[in-house]
Each structure stands twice: as C-alpha cells, then as structure tokens.
Design an enzyme around this catalytic site. Structure first.
Site: not given
Ligand code: 13P
Length: 251
Positions: A10, A12, A96, A98, A236
C-alpha cells in the site's frame, strides 16, 4: 486448508507517476522469482495507469487504495469500480484505518464498497483493526467483530470466499511497533472465528487474512509462519523494492 500467501504494497499518498513507474519496475525485477505467493502493488489513483504499464506481463498485480460504491455520477473526487477495472486493477483496499480515522469511513461504507467491488469482479481487501486504546481497554474483540460483521453484512459465502481481510492494528501502523507474531495470530484466529460463524469453517478457512503494521523483511518470516497469517499489507517497506521483495520472499 492451504491458503496461498498474498503480499500487497500500500503505497498510500506517495510517488509521482514517474517515481511510481520506476518503483513498480524495480518491484517486478525483485519479485520475479516468487511463484508461490500473490504480489500486489497499490499506488495512488493517478499512477495506476503508469504502474499497469510497468508491471505488464509480470507476476505483479495492480490494486487501488479505495473506491466509491456508485457506478457513476455527481460524486466529485470519487472513482468507480469500472474505472479501476478499465486501467487493469484487480484488488481494492477497503476500510483502511486511515480512511476510517481521517475520512469518515464507517462499517456501512466499507460494506457498500465491498459489495460494489465484488459485483464488479474485483477482489476487496477489507481492513479491520483496533486502536491502542481499544486494545488496552478490552474492547479489541468487540471492535474486530463489529468491523468484520459490518463489512461482510449481506455478502454471500461464495463472494466472501473471494475476499481478502487485512488485520491492521492501528497502533502498529507506521509506528515501528509490530504486533508480536503471537498477537497477530491470535487476532487472525479470532477474525476467522467470526467469519466461521457467518459462513462456516470451509469458507472461513478459504479467506486469506493479511497482517499489516510495520511489517519488514526482518520480522516477515516469523509473522508469515503463523498458522493464520496468510500474507501482509505493507506500508513503509513497500516503498523500497528490495525491502518489499524481502517480505515477499523472506529469508
Ligand atoms: P506500515 O507498514 O507503514 O506500518 O503501514 C501498514 C499499513 O497501513 C498498510 O496498509
């Protein structure tokens, strides 16, 4: 039941179109030998076409980070399932944390998006997960149960079997705090038990449950070795092809 692992990146709100194409090409090169695992990259909407071109002919599939449930019309800023399909998308991340935290996503909108995605022949990655406060105050099971039941409300067993669930404890996302492999597996077993109540053990046993939250090459192997951890949703570490490949094929 043997479930094929699925690792999804992902991205983002990261990458311009040229950065996305370059990263996708690097990922294609880095995971070309991974035959026994489904690999997915989920760039921002505006880079889906560039990434589709970059992964053409490879074992890497394309995912989107969200979708709107309506087919078309006056929904400024939104993108439909058919639009995603037309650029080569196979998977859609839905709900998600977020989206839930910052953009008003609810179990009801997750459910509408999941239904629309399935109706369009796309594969939903339905995200669930508790906050630290919910975990520490003993509300974790209730949260996971209501998110899972809410997301799957009115969805048939045949459709549910096509879905992927992502367990992403909010406190582990982008924080460097990973759930221990035991904590992750316990949550996955619990989520599968909810799916079992809804659909029976055969269907629940077919649904793949990914773990997400600070998953990295150095903790992936142990997490992925757990009985009910069927893959990862990577934030990340998905932005660097070598790290992502180190999760797809952990050493
Ligand atoms: P991280 O791997 O950056 O913690 O993010 C996880 C995530 O939200 C994947 O959708």
């Amino acid at each position: 039941m043997a479930r094929k692992k699925i690792i999804a990146g992902n991205w983002k709100m990261n990458t311009t179109a040229s950065e996305a194409a370059a990263l996708a090409k690097d990922v294609v090169g880095a995971v070309s030998g991974a035959a026994d695992v489904d690999v997915v990259v989920c760039p921002p909407y505006v880079n889906l076409s560039a990434v589709a071109e970059a992964i053409k002919g490879s074992n890497v599939k394309l995912g989107a980070q969200d979708v709107h449930w309506e087919a078309k019309g006056a929904f400024t800023g939104k993108v439909s399932c058919d639009m995603l399909k037309a650029v080569g998308v196979d998977y859609v991340i839905i709900g998600h944390s977020e989206q839930r935290q910052y953009f008003g996503e609810t179990n009801e909108t997750v459910n509408k998006k999941t239904k629309a995605t399935l109706a369009a022949g796309l594969i939903p990655i339905v995200c669930v997960g508790e906050t630290l406060e919910e975990r520490e105050s003993g509300k974790m099971d209730g949260v996971l149960e209501s998110q899972t039941k809410g997301g799957f409300d009115g969805i048939s067993a045949a459709d549910a079997a096509k879905c992927v669930v992502a367990y992403e404890p909010v406190w582990a996302i982008g924080t460097g705090k990973t759930a221990t492999s035991q904590q992750a597996n316990e949550a996955h077993i619990f989520i599968r038990s909810i799916l079992s109540k809804l659909y029976g053990t055969d269907t629940a046993g077919a649904i793949r449950i990914q773990y997400g939250g600070s998953m990295k090459p150095d903790n992936a192997k142990e997490l992925l070795a757990q009985s009910d951890v069927d893959g990862g949703l990577i934030g990340g570490a998905a932005l660097k092809a070598s790290d992502f490949a180190g999760i797809v094929q952990p050493k």
